[in-house]
Motif scaffolding. Structure first.
Motif, PDB file in Angstrom:
ATOM      1  N   LYS A 188       4.421   0.211  -7.065  1.00 17.16           N
ATOM      2  CA  LYS A 188       2.999   0.513  -7.266  1.00 17.16           C
ATOM      3  C   LYS A 188       2.185  -0.003  -6.086  1.00 17.16           C
ATOM      4  N   ALA A 189       2.531  -1.206  -5.624  1.00 22.84           N
ATOM      5  CA  ALA A 189       1.824  -1.776  -4.469  1.00 22.84           C
ATOM      6  C   ALA A 189       1.934  -0.845  -3.270  1.00 22.84           C
ATOM      7  N   LEU A 190       3.139  -0.339  -3.027  1.00 24.53           N
ATOM      8  CA  LEU A 190       3.362   0.561  -1.895  1.00 24.53           C
ATOM      9  C   LEU A 190       2.534   1.831  -2.033  1.00 24.53           C
ATOM     10  N   GLU A 191       2.404   2.330  -3.244  1.00 28.29           N
ATOM     11  CA  GLU A 191       1.575   3.521  -3.480  1.00 28.29           C
ATOM     12  C   GLU A 191       0.125   3.263  -3.082  1.00 28.29           C
ATOM     13  N   TYR A 192      -0.396   2.101  -3.506  1.00 30.64           N
ATOM     14  CA  TYR A 192      -1.790   1.768  -3.172  1.00 30.64           C
ATOM     15  C   TYR A 192      -1.972   1.612  -1.664  1.00 30.64           C
ATOM     16  N   PHE A 193      -1.042   0.925  -1.007  1.00 24.22           N
ATOM     17  CA  PHE A 193      -1.167   0.728   0.440  1.00 24.22           C
ATOM     18  C   PHE A 193      -1.094   2.067   1.172  1.00 24.22           C
ATOM     19  N   ASN A 194      -0.197   2.954   0.728  1.00 20.91           N
ATOM     20  CA  ASN A 194      -0.085   4.277   1.350  1.00 20.91           C
ATOM     21  C   ASN A 194      -1.359   5.095   1.153  1.00 20.91           C
ATOM     22  N   GLN A 195      -1.938   5.017  -0.043  1.00 19.70           N
ATOM     23  CA  GLN A 195      -3.198   5.734  -0.297  1.00 19.70           C
ATOM     24  C   GLN A 195      -4.305   5.227   0.629  1.00 19.70           C
ATOM     25  N   ALA A 196      -4.383   3.905   0.778  1.00 18.30           N
ATOM     26  CA  ALA A 196      -5.401   3.327   1.665  1.00 18.30           C
ATOM     27  C   ALA A 196      -5.205   3.822   3.095  1.00 18.30           C
ATOM     28  N   LEU A 197      -3.949   3.876   3.532  1.00 26.13           N
ATOM     29  CA  LEU A 197      -3.664   4.291   4.915  1.00 26.13           C
ATOM     30  C   LEU A 197      -3.868   5.790   5.108  1.00 26.13           C
ATOM     31  N   GLU A 198      -3.689   6.576   4.065  1.00 31.03           N
ATOM     32  CA  GLU A 198      -3.996   8.012   4.160  1.00 31.03           C
ATOM     33  C   GLU A 198      -5.484   8.214   4.419  1.00 31.03           C
ATOM     34  N   ASN A 199      -6.289   7.392   3.754  1.00 35.50           N
ATOM     35  CA  ASN A 199      -7.743   7.520   3.905  1.00 35.50           C
ATOM     36  C   ASN A 199      -8.247   6.860   5.182  1.00 35.50           C
ATOM     37  N   GLU A 200      -7.569   5.800   5.594  1.00 41.28           N
ATOM     38  CA  GLU A 200      -7.982   5.081   6.803  1.00 41.28           C
ATOM     39  C   GLU A 200      -6.730   4.578   7.535  1.00 41.28           C
ATOM     40  N   PRO A 201      -6.179   5.403   8.435  1.00 41.52           N
ATOM     41  CA  PRO A 201      -4.909   5.061   9.098  1.00 41.52           C
ATOM     42  C   PRO A 201      -4.945   3.753   9.896  1.00 41.52           C
ATOM     43  N   THR A 202      -6.131   3.293  10.265  1.00 43.31           N
ATOM     44  CA  THR A 202      -6.233   2.065  11.064  1.00 43.31           C
ATOM     45  C   THR A 202      -6.493   0.821  10.204  1.00 43.31           C
ATOM     46  N   HIS A 203      -6.346   0.939   8.885  1.00 44.40           N
ATOM     47  CA  HIS A 203      -6.595  -0.201   7.987  1.00 44.40           C
ATOM     48  C   HIS A 203      -5.473  -1.224   8.186  1.00 44.40           C
ATOM     49  N   VAL A 204      -5.766  -2.273   8.965  1.00 43.02           N
ATOM     50  CA  VAL A 204      -4.742  -3.238   9.382  1.00 43.02           C
ATOM     51  C   VAL A 204      -4.132  -3.972   8.185  1.00 43.02           C
ATOM     52  N   LEU A 205      -4.987  -4.385   7.244  1.00 42.64           N
ATOM     53  CA  LEU A 205      -4.486  -5.144   6.098  1.00 42.64           C
ATOM     54  C   LEU A 205      -3.569  -4.282   5.229  1.00 42.64           C
ATOM     55  N   ALA A 206      -3.934  -3.026   5.041  1.00 42.44           N
ATOM     56  CA  ALA A 206      -3.086  -2.128   4.251  1.00 42.44           C
ATOM     57  C   ALA A 206      -1.754  -1.888   4.952  1.00 42.44           C
ATOM     58  N   ALA A 207      -1.783  -1.760   6.278  1.00 41.34           N
ATOM     59  CA  ALA A 207      -0.543  -1.579   7.043  1.00 41.34           C
ATOM     60  C   ALA A 207       0.356  -2.805   6.897  1.00 41.34           C
ATOM     61  N   ASN A 208      -0.251  -3.976   6.932  1.00 42.18           N
ATOM     62  CA  ASN A 208       0.523  -5.199   6.765  1.00 42.18           C
ATOM     63  C   ASN A 208       1.087  -5.294   5.345  1.00 42.18           C
ATOM     64  N   GLY A 209       0.252  -4.932   4.351  1.00 40.52           N
ATOM     65  CA  GLY A 209       0.715  -4.920   2.965  1.00 40.52           C
ATOM     66  C   GLY A 209       1.872  -3.959   2.772  1.00 40.52           C
ATOM     67  N   LYS A 210       1.778  -2.788   3.406  1.00 34.50           N
ATOM     68  CA  LYS A 210       2.855  -1.794   3.313  1.00 34.50           C
ATOM     69  C   LYS A 210       4.152  -2.352   3.884  1.00 34.50           C
ATOM     70  N   ARG A 211       4.048  -3.042   5.021  1.00 30.57           N
ATOM     71  CA  ARG A 211       5.244  -3.630   5.638  1.00 30.57           C
ATOM     72  C   ARG A 211       5.898  -4.640   4.697  1.00 30.57           C
ATOM     73  N   ILE A 212       5.072  -5.495   4.079  1.00 34.76           N
ATOM     74  CA  ILE A 212       5.591  -6.515   3.156  1.00 34.76           C
ATOM     75  C   ILE A 212       6.260  -5.850   1.955  1.00 34.76           C
ATOM     76  N   ALA A 213       5.622  -4.808   1.414  1.00 37.58           N
ATOM     77  CA  ALA A 213       6.177  -4.104   0.252  1.00 37.58           C
ATOM     78  C   ALA A 213       7.500  -3.426   0.606  1.00 37.58           C
ATOM     79  N   GLU A 214       7.547  -2.797   1.781  1.00 38.47           N
ATOM     80  CA  GLU A 214       8.783  -2.126   2.198  1.00 38.47           C
ATOM     81  C   GLU A 214       9.909  -3.128   2.418  1.00 38.47           C
ATOM     82  N   GLU A 215       9.588  -4.278   2.992  1.00 42.27           N
ATOM     83  CA  GLU A 215      10.605  -5.323   3.187  1.00 42.27           C
ATOM     84  C   GLU A 215      11.120  -5.821   1.838  1.00 42.27           C
ATOM     85  N   ALA A 216      10.197  -5.964   0.878  1.00 44.73           N
ATOM     86  CA  ALA A 216      10.608  -6.413  -0.457  1.00 44.73           C
ATOM     87  C   ALA A 216      11.527  -5.383  -1.120  1.00 44.73           C
ATOM     88  N   LEU A 217      11.198  -4.092  -0.960  1.00 42.72           N
ATOM     89  CA  LEU A 217      12.039  -3.042  -1.535  1.00 42.72           C
ATOM     90  C   LEU A 217      13.421  -3.005  -0.881  1.00 42.72           C
TER      91      LEU A 217
END
Length: 224
Positions: A188-217
């Motif tokens: 679910k976290a990854l879904e939210y981070f991806n949605q944020a990045l779809e709307n704002e590709p330069t959202h640094v915090l969302a990109a970092n969150g996505k990286r953390i979520a992907e590493e956890a997966l």
């Protein structure tokens, strides 16, 4: 239309010199009325002339020591100067003297937020939300204060309300992603981070969150 109303209308049209002339005329004609000084102070504050704006607000208070809008003006001035204890003090005076608008409660809450006083911010941001329930910035900041106070369930509900108003609110999506990580719902976290990045590709915090979520997966999948 009165000179004050005309000058305020000119300010909205970015005709600042014309507005200043009208405010000055009003003050010369009504030197005992704090309203002219308050409005001229607001104009000066908008233009970044802090010293003169402060003088005008203080002059208004010398004419009426219970002028809520003069205190509000001073609160905004100190907030801009990042002197949050003084902005907080003046917003409190504005409320004490009868100002009952969402903006003053919001700014008082933000003064606490900027001092890392998240739980102290909550009642003021809640009151701002009650007075302006459709304001997405008020709602978002209230949700953020809830999250920072570790009231994650309440924060999640507020962030969803923000998304009901603006489905592309990237910061609300990001914070829902962070809450999902805390709840160990990595997908679910990854879904939210991806949605944020779809709307704002330069959202640094969302990109970092996505990286953390992907590493956890990946860790789960590899059994590490």
């Amino acid at each position: 239309m009165s000179k004050i109303a005309s000058a305020v209308a000119l300010m909205k049209e970015h005709k600042y010199e014309e507005a200043a002339r009208l405010f000055n005329d009003y003050i010369e004609e009504n030197p005992a009325d704090p309203l002219g000084f308050i409005n001229f102070g607001n104009l000066l504050l908008h233009l970044g002339d802090m010293d003169h704006a402060k003088s005008f607000f203080e002059k208004a208070l010398s004419l009426d020591e219970k002028s809520a809008t003069a205190y509000y003006g001073l609160g905004n001035l100190y907030y801009e100067l990042e002197d949050y204890p003084k902005s907080q003090q003046n917003f409190l005076h504005a409320i004490k003297n009868g100002l009952e608008e969402a903006d003053v409660f919001f700014m008082l809450g933000m003064s606490h937020q900027n001092q890392q006083q998240f739980k102290l911010a909550l009642p003021y941001l809640l009151r701002a939300k009650e007075l302006s329930p459709e304001d997405e910035e008020v709602l978002f900041q209230y949700g953020l204060a809830l999250a920072q106070s570790e009231l994650l369930g309440d924060a999640k509900e507020v962030f969803h309300t923000v998304l009901n108003i603006n489905s592309e609110h990237c910061d609300a999506l990001y914070n829902l992603g962070v809450i999902s990580l805390f709840e160990e719902d990595v997908i679910k976290a990854l879904e939210y981070f991806n949605q944020a990045l779809e709307n704002e590709p330069t959202h640094v915090l969302a990109a970092n969150g996505k990286r953390i979520a992907e590493e956890a997966l990946n860790s789960k999948e590899t059994g590490m």
